[in-house]
Design a protein around this motif. Structure first.
Motif, PDB file in Angstrom:
ATOM      1  N   ALA A   8       2.157  -0.286  -3.382  1.00  0.00           N
ATOM      2  CA  ALA A   8       1.917   1.050  -2.835  1.00  0.00           C
ATOM      3  C   ALA A   8       3.085   1.991  -3.098  1.00  0.00           C
ATOM      4  O   ALA A   8       2.889   3.188  -3.309  1.00  0.00           O
ATOM      5  CB  ALA A   8       1.640   0.956  -1.336  1.00  0.00           C
ATOM      6  N   CYS A  12       2.486   5.995  -9.346  1.00  0.00           N
ATOM      7  CA  CYS A  12       1.062   5.899  -9.634  1.00  0.00           C
ATOM      8  C   CYS A  12       0.854   5.802 -11.146  1.00  0.00           C
ATOM      9  O   CYS A  12       1.504   6.523 -11.915  1.00  0.00           O
ATOM     10  CB  CYS A  12       0.332   7.120  -9.078  1.00  0.00           C
ATOM     11  N   TYR A  20       1.823   5.393  -5.752  1.00  0.00           N
ATOM     12  CA  TYR A  20       0.423   4.962  -5.770  1.00  0.00           C
ATOM     13  C   TYR A  20      -0.219   5.193  -4.397  1.00  0.00           C
ATOM     14  O   TYR A  20      -1.369   5.642  -4.314  1.00  0.00           O
ATOM     15  CB  TYR A  20       0.356   3.487  -6.177  1.00  0.00           C
ATOM     16  N   ALA A  21       0.523   4.935  -3.317  1.00  0.00           N
ATOM     17  CA  ALA A  21      -0.011   5.114  -1.961  1.00  0.00           C
ATOM     18  C   ALA A  21      -0.337   6.569  -1.649  1.00  0.00           C
ATOM     19  O   ALA A  21      -1.222   6.845  -0.839  1.00  0.00           O
ATOM     20  CB  ALA A  21       0.986   4.581  -0.927  1.00  0.00           C
ATOM     21  N   GLY A  25      -4.142   5.343  -4.835  1.00  0.00           N
ATOM     22  CA  GLY A  25      -4.370   4.207  -3.950  1.00  0.00           C
ATOM     23  C   GLY A  25      -5.409   4.442  -2.866  1.00  0.00           C
ATOM     24  O   GLY A  25      -6.303   3.610  -2.672  1.00  0.00           O
ATOM     25  N   LYS A  29      -8.866   2.213  -2.434  1.00  0.00           N
ATOM     26  CA  LYS A  29      -9.063   1.395  -1.231  1.00  0.00           C
ATOM     27  C   LYS A  29     -10.129   1.953  -0.303  1.00  0.00           C
ATOM     28  O   LYS A  29     -10.699   1.207   0.493  1.00  0.00           O
ATOM     29  CB  LYS A  29      -7.748   1.276  -0.461  1.00  0.00           C
TER      30      LYS A  29
END
Length: 135
Positions: A8, A12, A20-21, A25, A29
């Motif tokens: 995370a 990215c 990424y989080a 992400g 998710k």
């Protein structure tokens, strides 16, 4: 769906400059919880990251049913980067022009495409793309 092991806190894969989080992400998710990319550009970036990470289920579920392939196999390429050249949305239609770089069999390549997106029931889908000449 394939388990995503991308950290995370790592950059990215879509080259947004975010973690990424904070970028793709949540869209990867959140599909099962009804959390979708809010713009054509966010969806395109998350699809590029899906190719990088091998998330076949995500790629298929974000493809509009009218143009989606029944099955999808990822070519054995190494994705190297993404440049978004333009992105626009008007009503329930959107387009994103981008260049994705990859290495296929040791040879560097660029994929220049203008992709079309449609919003249906509050959710963006990839429809198709027009490839541009070699760069």
């Amino acid at each position: 769906m394939k388990k995503n092991l991308h950290p995370a806190h790592a950059p990215c894969p879509c080259d947004s400059g975010q973690t990424y989080a904070d970028c793709c992400g949540p869209w990867h998710k959140g599909m099962d919880a009804g959390i979708y990319a809010p713009t054509p550009e966010a969806l395109m970036r998350s699809r590029y990251s899906g190719y990088v990470l091998g998330l076949l289920d995500y790629l298929l579920i974000t493809w509009h049913p009218s143009t989606a392939p029944g099955d999808l196999e990822l070519p054995p390429v190494k994705w190297l980067g993404l440049e978004v050249r333009s992105a626009a949305a008007a009503g329930d239609a959107g387009i994103v022009e981008f260049v994705a770089r990859c290495r296929d069999g040791g040879k560097a390549q660029r994929m220049h495409e203008t992709s079309r997106f449609v919003r249906q029931d509050g959710r963006w889908y990839y429809i198709d793309g027009q490839m541009h000449g070699a760069e």
